[in-house]
Design a protein around this motif. Sequence first.
Motif, short mmCIF file in Angstrom:
data_model
loop_
_atom_site.label_atom_id
_atom_site.label_comp_id
_atom_site.label_asym_id
_atom_site.label_seq_id
_atom_site.Cartn_x
_atom_site.Cartn_y
_atom_site.Cartn_z
N GLY A 171 60.80 38.95 -10.56
CA GLY A 171 60.99 38.92 -12.00
C GLY A 171 61.11 40.33 -12.58
N ILE A 172 60.94 40.43 -13.90
CA ILE A 172 61.09 41.74 -14.57
C ILE A 172 59.73 42.28 -15.00
N GLY A 173 59.47 43.53 -14.67
CA GLY A 173 58.35 44.26 -15.22
C GLY A 173 57.05 44.18 -14.42
N ARG A 205 60.71 47.34 -2.40
CA ARG A 205 61.40 46.78 -3.56
C ARG A 205 62.84 47.26 -3.49
N THR A 227 67.57 47.54 -9.15
CA THR A 227 68.55 48.29 -9.94
C THR A 227 67.79 49.20 -10.89
N PHE A 243 62.70 47.86 -21.43
CA PHE A 243 64.05 48.27 -21.06
C PHE A 243 64.69 49.10 -22.19
N GLU A 275 63.27 52.52 -13.93
CA GLU A 275 63.22 51.07 -13.74
C GLU A 275 61.86 50.56 -14.20
N MET A 276 61.46 49.37 -13.76
CA MET A 276 60.30 48.77 -14.42
C MET A 276 59.21 48.20 -13.51
N GLU A 277 59.29 48.45 -12.21
CA GLU A 277 58.27 47.85 -11.33
C GLU A 277 57.66 48.81 -10.31
N ASN A 328 68.77 43.42 -11.75
CA ASN A 328 67.38 43.82 -11.99
C ASN A 328 66.56 43.85 -10.74
C1 R2B Z 1 65.59 46.99 -13.30
O1 R2B Z 1 66.34 46.10 -13.95
C2 R2B Z 1 65.50 45.20 -14.69
C3 R2B Z 1 65.81 45.28 -16.15
O2 R2B Z 1 67.13 44.93 -16.39
C4 R2B Z 1 64.10 45.57 -14.29
O3 R2B Z 1 63.50 44.57 -13.50
C5 R2B Z 1 64.29 46.73 -13.48
O4 R2B Z 1 63.29 47.39 -12.92
#
Ligand code: R2B
Length: 360
Positions: free
Chosen positions: A141-143, A170, A173, A246, A281-283, A360
């Motif tokens: 998922g996201i985040g 991981r 993107t 984001f 990115e977000m994770e 993502n």
């Molecule tokens: C990269 O792309 C996502 C946001 O569009 C997010 O999960 C990330 O880390």
Amino acid sequence: MTAKCSKDIEKDVCELKAMVKSQNKRIDELIKHIKDGCNPEDPQELESTLSNINPYIECLNPDILYHLNLDTVTTDFPKVFGDVRFVCLGGTESRMEKFANFIMKEIGLKMSQSVTLKNISAEGHRYALYKVGPVLCASHGIGGPSISIVLHELIKLVYHAKCQDPVFFRMGTSGGIGVEPGTVVITSEALDGQLRPVHEVVVQAQPQLRPTTLDQDLAKTLKSLSNPCGDGYDTITGKTLCTNDFYEGQSRLDGAFCDYTPEKKMAFLEKLSQNGIVNIEMESTTLASLTNQANIRAAVVCVTLLNRMEGDQIDAPPERLKGYDTRPQILIARYIRKVIYGDAPGEDSSYSCDCSGDQN
Ligand code: R2B
Ligand code: URA
């Protein structure tokens, strides 16, 4: 039963037999090749290689991994998952299903054409989970909150299964900072939204700062498996900024809200660049801190979809984005093959997929 029908069945049986035979042969080879893996003599006797795992888990019978739709009573974890050596995570279910099919070919496992890979966690309706020999493929998922939940459960999974030194990846993107779109970034250090090398977790109303250390040798090995001339794109190592949003969190001008000027946006991105940050990115901080806590080696490999110095919107054509999406997967597949079979770099088949271009 007509003669034609029984002939068809005979043909199917023949095909299935051949498939089972070839798969058994490949599994034998895999077991032989996996160097530091489970003791084939008695996998049940092994101890988990993880550290700092919650002691209260031992009191749970069953331990229910709710979001993965698994529990330790109805599934024999050491038997089903004991051979797992690589846990690969990516944002979307469809990306991970495609990766599962890709890695199956790359490591030489075969399935009958009439059979599709099973999403083990489908009934959990949250994350996808596929097992391909020693490779587990999961969506996150996201985040941070989303990847944190699946990581808790995957770490417990490999703990209960007594997997030996599993490596987590991981593949994702990101937005690039001053790099050509399509560049693959191997994260050297994951920084949070305040540019700290930590993952902040609020426990019982108190913030705890946990280190986001990633395995530098693993990052180096991954880099050594890139082949800029042959690949046709760069693979670099650099710092990654991990944000909880984001839009404003990544200094975009195209969110629903924005209370800074374009000049301030650019000044912030320049500051990131001067700090050695090459993508956002977000994770990454969550993955780095949870794996680090459990003594699990981990790496973050993300492709950049755009150069944030040049804009905020992801406007590359879908076909190009699809191609970008496969790049981290190709690198990780090379690593997995190298560990299993000792492949030299550049010996892989290239991955062209007809996928639907999830990001993502
Ligand atoms: C990269 O792309 C996502 C946001 O569009 C997010 O999960 C990330 O880390
Ligand atoms: N993912 C992000 O988090 N940011 C981007 O700019 C692109 C992908």
